[in-house]
Design a protein around this motif. Sequence first.
Motif, PDB file in Angstrom:
ATOM      1  N   UNK A   1       0.834  -1.218   0.000  1.00  0.00           N
ATOM      2  CA  UNK A   1       0.000   0.000   0.000  1.00  0.00           C
ATOM      3  C   UNK A   1       0.862   1.259   0.000  1.00  0.00           C
ATOM      4  N   UNK A   2       1.775   1.344  -0.965  1.00  0.00           N
ATOM      5  CA  UNK A   2       2.672   2.484  -1.042  1.00  0.00           C
ATOM      6  C   UNK A   2       2.419   3.344  -2.261  1.00  0.00           C
ATOM      7  N   UNK A   3       2.949   4.555  -2.211  1.00  0.00           N
ATOM      8  CA  UNK A   3       2.886   5.495  -3.334  1.00  0.00           C
ATOM      9  C   UNK A   3       4.291   5.987  -3.617  1.00  0.00           C
ATOM     10  N   UNK A   4       4.722   5.866  -4.878  1.00  0.00           N
ATOM     11  CA  UNK A   4       6.054   6.304  -5.310  1.00  0.00           C
ATOM     12  C   UNK A   4       5.847   7.211  -6.519  1.00  0.00           C
ATOM     13  N   UNK A   5       5.878   8.511  -6.300  1.00  0.00           N
ATOM     14  CA  UNK A   5       5.497   9.438  -7.360  1.00  0.00           C
ATOM     15  C   UNK A   5       6.492  10.585  -7.494  1.00  0.00           C
ATOM     16  N   UNK A   6       6.786  10.926  -8.760  1.00  0.00           N
ATOM     17  CA  UNK A   6       7.498  12.151  -9.132  1.00  0.00           C
ATOM     18  C   UNK A   6       8.872  12.257  -8.462  1.00  0.00           C
ATOM     19  N   UNK A   7       9.554  11.135  -8.354  1.00  0.00           N
ATOM     20  CA  UNK A   7      10.918  11.126  -7.840  1.00  0.00           C
ATOM     21  C   UNK A   7      11.915  11.111  -8.989  1.00  0.00           C
ATOM     22  N   UNK A   8      13.125  11.603  -8.724  1.00  0.00           N
ATOM     23  CA  UNK A   8      14.227  11.558  -9.691  1.00  0.00           C
ATOM     24  C   UNK A   8      15.296  10.630  -9.145  1.00  0.00           C
ATOM     25  N   UNK A   9      15.628   9.606  -9.936  1.00  0.00           N
ATOM     26  CA  UNK A   9      16.668   8.658  -9.553  1.00  0.00           C
ATOM     27  C   UNK A   9      17.690   8.628 -10.680  1.00  0.00           C
ATOM     28  N   UNK A  10      18.915   9.029 -10.371  1.00  0.00           N
ATOM     29  CA  UNK A  10      19.936   9.219 -11.402  1.00  0.00           C
ATOM     30  C   UNK A  10      21.279   8.713 -10.877  1.00  0.00           C
ATOM     31  N   UNK A  11      21.805   7.657 -11.487  1.00  0.00           N
ATOM     32  CA  UNK A  11      23.141   7.205 -11.122  1.00  0.00           C
ATOM     33  C   UNK A  11      23.183   6.170 -10.017  1.00  0.00           C
ATOM     34  N   UNK A  12      22.125   5.379  -9.860  1.00  0.00           N
ATOM     35  CA  UNK A  12      22.190   4.238  -8.942  1.00  0.00           C
ATOM     36  C   UNK A  12      22.982   3.125  -9.630  1.00  0.00           C
ATOM     37  N   UNK A  13      23.927   2.495  -8.917  1.00  0.00           N
ATOM     38  CA  UNK A  13      24.752   1.480  -9.576  1.00  0.00           C
ATOM     39  C   UNK A  13      23.972   0.210  -9.880  1.00  0.00           C
ATOM     40  N   UNK A  14      22.872  -0.035  -9.162  1.00  0.00           N
ATOM     41  CA  UNK A  14      21.956  -1.119  -9.515  1.00  0.00           C
ATOM     42  C   UNK A  14      20.667  -0.486 -10.028  1.00  0.00           C
ATOM     43  N   UNK A  15      19.534  -1.151  -9.849  1.00  0.00           N
ATOM     44  CA  UNK A  15      18.287  -0.648 -10.412  1.00  0.00           C
ATOM     45  C   UNK A  15      17.797   0.593  -9.683  1.00  0.00           C
ATOM     46  N   UNK A  16      16.944   1.359 -10.368  1.00  0.00           N
ATOM     47  CA  UNK A  16      16.399   2.565  -9.769  1.00  0.00           C
ATOM     48  C   UNK A  16      15.365   2.274  -8.696  1.00  0.00           C
ATOM     49  N   UNK A  17      14.376   1.419  -9.007  1.00  0.00           N
ATOM     50  CA  UNK A  17      13.320   1.063  -8.064  1.00  0.00           C
ATOM     51  C   UNK A  17      13.167  -0.454  -8.083  1.00  0.00           C
ATOM     52  N   UNK A  18      13.253  -1.066  -6.915  1.00  0.00           N
ATOM     53  CA  UNK A  18      13.133  -2.522  -6.789  1.00  0.00           C
ATOM     54  C   UNK A  18      12.060  -2.839  -5.755  1.00  0.00           C
ATOM     55  N   UNK A  19      11.131  -3.748  -6.109  1.00  0.00           N
ATOM     56  CA  UNK A  19      10.187  -4.310  -5.162  1.00  0.00           C
ATOM     57  C   UNK A  19      10.488  -5.793  -5.039  1.00  0.00           C
ATOM     58  N   UNK A  20      11.068  -6.194  -3.910  1.00  0.00           N
ATOM     59  CA  UNK A  20      11.447  -7.595  -3.736  1.00  0.00           C
ATOM     60  C   UNK A  20      11.880  -7.835  -2.311  1.00  0.00           C
ATOM     61  N   UNK A  21      11.484  -8.967  -1.730  1.00  0.00           N
ATOM     62  CA  UNK A  21      12.070  -9.338  -0.442  1.00  0.00           C
ATOM     63  C   UNK A  21      13.515  -9.790  -0.635  1.00  0.00           C
ATOM     64  N   UNK A  22      14.264  -9.822   0.467  1.00  0.00           N
ATOM     65  CA  UNK A  22      15.624 -10.373   0.452  1.00  0.00           C
ATOM     66  C   UNK A  22      15.728 -11.353   1.614  1.00  0.00           C
ATOM     67  N   UNK A  23      15.507 -12.625   1.320  1.00  0.00           N
ATOM     68  CA  UNK A  23      15.442 -13.608   2.398  1.00  0.00           C
ATOM     69  C   UNK A  23      16.810 -13.792   3.051  1.00  0.00           C
ATOM     70  N   UNK A  24      17.905 -13.579   2.303  1.00  0.00           N
ATOM     71  CA  UNK A  24      19.244 -13.768   2.868  1.00  0.00           C
ATOM     72  C   UNK A  24      19.576 -12.695   3.896  1.00  0.00           C
ATOM     73  N   UNK A  25      18.861 -11.576   3.853  1.00  0.00           N
ATOM     74  CA  UNK A  25      19.021 -10.527   4.862  1.00  0.00           C
ATOM     75  C   UNK A  25      17.864 -10.509   5.858  1.00  0.00           C
ATOM     76  N   UNK A  26      16.944 -11.464   5.722  1.00  0.00           N
ATOM     77  CA  UNK A  26      15.760 -11.527   6.577  1.00  0.00           C
ATOM     78  C   UNK A  26      14.933 -10.250   6.488  1.00  0.00           C
ATOM     79  N   UNK A  27      14.773  -9.732   5.263  1.00  0.00           N
ATOM     80  CA  UNK A  27      14.005  -8.512   5.051  1.00  0.00           C
ATOM     81  C   UNK A  27      12.768  -8.833   4.219  1.00  0.00           C
ATOM     82  N   UNK A  28      11.585  -8.610   4.818  1.00  0.00           N
ATOM     83  CA  UNK A  28      10.305  -8.950   4.211  1.00  0.00           C
ATOM     84  C   UNK A  28       9.615  -7.671   3.730  1.00  0.00           C
ATOM     85  N   UNK A  29       8.628  -7.786   2.876  1.00  0.00           N
ATOM     86  CA  UNK A  29       7.968  -8.966   2.331  1.00  0.00           C
ATOM     87  C   UNK A  29       7.750  -8.774   0.851  1.00  0.00           C
TER      88      UNK A  29
END
Length: 478
Positions: A434-462
């Motif tokens: 239930x999030x809103x991601x609007x009108x942001x500028x992302x420039x020069x991230x070494x990986x992806x700009x916006x990621x939606x994903x859990x990371x089970x190896x870091x125990x970070x949900x969901x």
Amino acid sequence: MHPGLFRLFVPRHRRRAGTLLLLVLTLLAPAAEVLPTITVGQPQTIQPAILAAAKAGLKSVVIPKGTYRVPAFEGRWFLELRDLVDLEIDGREATLVLDGPGNGFIQLRGCRGVTVRGLTLVHDPVPFTQGRIEAFGADEQHLDLRIAPGYPARFDDPALFDPEPIGYVFDALTRQWKPGCTDLACERIEPLGEGLFRLHWGQPVGPRSQPIAVGDLLAFRGKGLTDIQVADCSGCAVQDVTIRSGGGFGVHEDGGDGGNHYTYTVTYGPRPPGASENPLIACNAAAFHSSDARLGPALSDCRFEGMGDDGIAIHGSFALAMGARGASVVVTERDDWRVGDRLQFIDLSGGVAGHAVIAARRPLAHHRPGGTSRYRSYDDLDRRRFMELDLDQAVPAAFDWLVSNSDVNGSGFVLKGNTIRNHRARGMLLKADRGVVENNIIDGSTLAGIVLSPEVWLNEAGCSTNVVIAGNTISNTG
């Protein structure tokens, strides 16, 4: 004395007697409490003044214009502010400078409606180091690094740096993260002389394996601490604060009912004394990190650049399932999970295998796990506590399934109008609902700009649901 009694005893035509009586009453009245004040340039006067103002019921404390240099100290945060309510800390013309690389600036814990406004926060000396590659070994499994003048040269000091530090490659001309290069995980540091170190990798890292060259620049994180921690808080705000040469996370909100608001800047610090070049990084870790909040954060008009990790990260934490029996499941204990919370169940393939709502919960005093988990976050099951959950419906959860709580992962977050530039990893790493991601500028991230994903190896949900992503500008990523 009741305010009407003075008029009763002193008729209007007897003004002189009334004046004398007022004088007597004033002399007999208890003296008003004198609150501690903040003295310019004396940082030790700040916390007592804030705590006294809060106790007296004041709504605002002003930190006077000036620079407050804080020597290294035992402990974690310079200002530890607990259980405060509806108070503004106004530091719009004040700068705090921390000498201690292992110290942070501010901790809010258990606060409601507290605003930190306008402060500039600077680490000096900087809590990281940088230098230039002078040579590679013939097998490219080691390289020689010359620390730049003015930057911490005790690179082999385990109190300041990890004994196996991770380095980041920067282009010597652009002084930005060099495309195509990986994080360099060093296995051993060998001092060669004043400010010169041989770094051993255990595998080839040189020009034959990636676009790296003699003369390129390397930067390494130090052992810094979060600069502002917002723990178990609700309705708090960090407004118009600037963090320069940050120690760890710029801001970390952790737990609590959430609903906190943020508009702040993370940017490069000043050139250190004796240095001939500017800093390559602005802080050691993510600019903003939210974990296990019940209502997600609102970030608007933030400016983040040069971080050693993600721009914005929002997540919860998994519990580990021990097994299910009908509509009951045993999981590792979480004190912050409540009746009515919504759960996701992740099966052994990594997919969402079910949903349920907590109907009741109870601790299990003597439960023993039925196996060894595949997840490094749960290699200590023999020392864990457990709880049994009654659910509103049966879920066939087996041992080593993961369980995420959609009501304790920062859901309801709002990210609008932020700028994230030139940093390591993801611009935004989002794991909440239930999030809103609007009108942001992302420039020069070494990986992806916006990621939606859990990371089970870091125990970070969901696994996120119902997120709106619209009107953002993403460039030069990956």
